[in-house]
Design a protein around this motif. Structure first.
Motif, PDB file in Angstrom:
ATOM      1  N   SER A  88      -4.897  77.577 -14.655  1.00  0.00           N
ATOM      2  CA  SER A  88      -5.244  76.930 -13.317  1.00  0.00           C
ATOM      3  C   SER A  88      -5.296  75.360 -13.835  1.00  0.00           C
ATOM      4  O   SER A  88      -4.930  74.539 -13.073  1.00  0.00           O
ATOM      5  N   LEU A  89      -5.975  75.045 -14.971  1.00  0.00           N
ATOM      6  CA  LEU A  89      -6.207  73.506 -15.259  1.00  0.00           C
ATOM      7  C   LEU A  89      -4.731  73.112 -15.509  1.00  0.00           C
ATOM      8  O   LEU A  89      -4.605  71.781 -15.247  1.00  0.00           O
TER       9      LEU A  89
ATOM     10  N   VAL B 185       1.001  68.003 -22.451  1.00  0.00           N
ATOM     11  CA  VAL B 185      -0.333  68.816 -22.095  1.00  0.00           C
ATOM     12  C   VAL B 185       0.116  70.200 -21.961  1.00  0.00           C
ATOM     13  O   VAL B 185       0.737  70.726 -21.509  1.00  0.00           O
ATOM     14  N   LEU B 186      -0.934  70.828 -22.609  1.00  0.00           N
ATOM     15  CA  LEU B 186      -0.797  72.217 -22.959  1.00  0.00           C
ATOM     16  C   LEU B 186      -2.287  72.886 -22.594  1.00  0.00           C
ATOM     17  O   LEU B 186      -3.286  72.619 -23.250  1.00  0.00           O
ATOM     18  N   PRO B 187      -2.280  74.172 -22.070  1.00  0.00           N
ATOM     19  CA  PRO B 187      -3.325  75.112 -21.809  1.00  0.00           C
ATOM     20  C   PRO B 187      -3.494  76.018 -22.984  1.00  0.00           C
ATOM     21  O   PRO B 187      -2.381  76.335 -23.820  1.00  0.00           O
TER      22      PRO B 187
ATOM     23  N   ALA C 213     -10.296  83.451 -19.042  1.00  0.00           N
ATOM     24  CA  ALA C 213      -9.881  82.402 -20.029  1.00  0.00           C
ATOM     25  C   ALA C 213      -8.553  81.978 -19.708  1.00  0.00           C
ATOM     26  O   ALA C 213      -8.182  80.740 -19.380  1.00  0.00           O
ATOM     27  N   ALA C 214      -7.662  83.080 -19.669  1.00  0.00           N
ATOM     28  CA  ALA C 214      -6.218  82.607 -19.574  1.00  0.00           C
ATOM     29  C   ALA C 214      -5.896  82.167 -18.193  1.00  0.00           C
ATOM     30  O   ALA C 214      -5.228  81.144 -18.153  1.00  0.00           O
TER      31      ALA C 214
ATOM     32  N   PHE D 107     -13.093  80.849 -23.996  1.00  0.00           N
ATOM     33  CA  PHE D 107     -13.026  79.387 -23.873  1.00  0.00           C
ATOM     34  C   PHE D 107     -11.673  79.210 -23.260  1.00  0.00           C
ATOM     35  O   PHE D 107     -10.704  79.971 -23.288  1.00  0.00           O
ATOM     36  N   ALA D 108     -11.478  78.093 -22.386  1.00  0.00           N
ATOM     37  CA  ALA D 108     -10.226  77.695 -21.917  1.00  0.00           C
ATOM     38  C   ALA D 108     -10.209  76.106 -21.860  1.00  0.00           C
ATOM     39  O   ALA D 108     -11.097  75.394 -21.534  1.00  0.00           O
ATOM     40  N   ILE D 109      -9.016  75.652 -22.391  1.00  0.00           N
ATOM     41  CA  ILE D 109      -8.665  74.205 -22.816  1.00  0.00           C
ATOM     42  C   ILE D 109      -7.639  73.561 -22.342  1.00  0.00           C
ATOM     43  O   ILE D 109      -6.439  74.475 -22.232  1.00  0.00           O
ATOM     44  N   ILE D 110      -7.426  72.449 -21.772  1.00  0.00           N
ATOM     45  CA  ILE D 110      -6.315  71.826 -21.534  1.00  0.00           C
ATOM     46  C   ILE D 110      -6.256  70.409 -22.124  1.00  0.00           C
ATOM     47  O   ILE D 110      -7.489  69.739 -22.136  1.00  0.00           O
TER      48      ILE D 110
END
Length: 165
Positions: A35-36, A73-75, A29-30, A81-84
């Protein structure tokens, strides 16, 4: 019922290691969140993919004047889960486009506004049509852009390979 017993401690250790890595996907997820973020920053650098709709004459050429949106914009990631994302109020209208509401413009530092050869205490702005200029790596239907898909496939492949090292 038949059963197979494994007596090789190295193989047992390896299988336990793989099982542990596959149940705790925090490192994956990290990697995906990073990558996002990378794809998002590349979108800012390249002026959008696809290229953003034209800006008004004299406007910022890369969707930003102060870089506030870009910096916001932060990851984020967790075990599963992975969020941007961003929390600036105008982020959504730049991503998806839309029309701003009519509003009154008043001087910030002076007593009047000089505009179009006249001087005014306030100006009634009718609102603006803002074209979509997607910077996050998704389209208006929620699909990932190709560069993000490729990066995530790569992250998953690397994670999978590391599970067997």
């Amino acid at each position: 019922m038949s059963a197979i017993q494994i007596n090789n401690t190295a193989l047992i250790d390896r299988l336990e290691q793989v099982a542990k890595r596959l149940t705790d996907t925090t490192p994956l997820a990290a990697a995906i969140a990073l990558s996002l973020d990378t794809v998002t920053q590349d979108n800012f650098d390249s002026g959008g993919r696809p290229t953003w709709a034209g800006l008004k004459a004299g406007g910022a050429s890369r969707l930003y004047k102060s870089s506030n949106l870009r910096r916001s914009v932060l990851p984020t990631h967790g075990r599963d889960f992975a969020i941007i994302g961003t929390n600036v109020p105008y982020a959504a209208i730049h991503q998806f486009g839309g029309k701003t509401k009519p509003h009154v413009i008043r001087p910030k530092n002076g007593k009047a506004l000089a505009f179009g050869g006249g001087v005014y205490k306030q100006v009634n702005h009718p609102g603006s049509d803002i074209p979509a200029r997607p910077y996050l790596p998704i389209d208006d239907r929620g699909f990932l852009q190709r560069e993000a898909e490729d990066a995530i496939f790569n992250d998953v492949d690397i994670y999978w390979q590391k599970s067997f090292d």
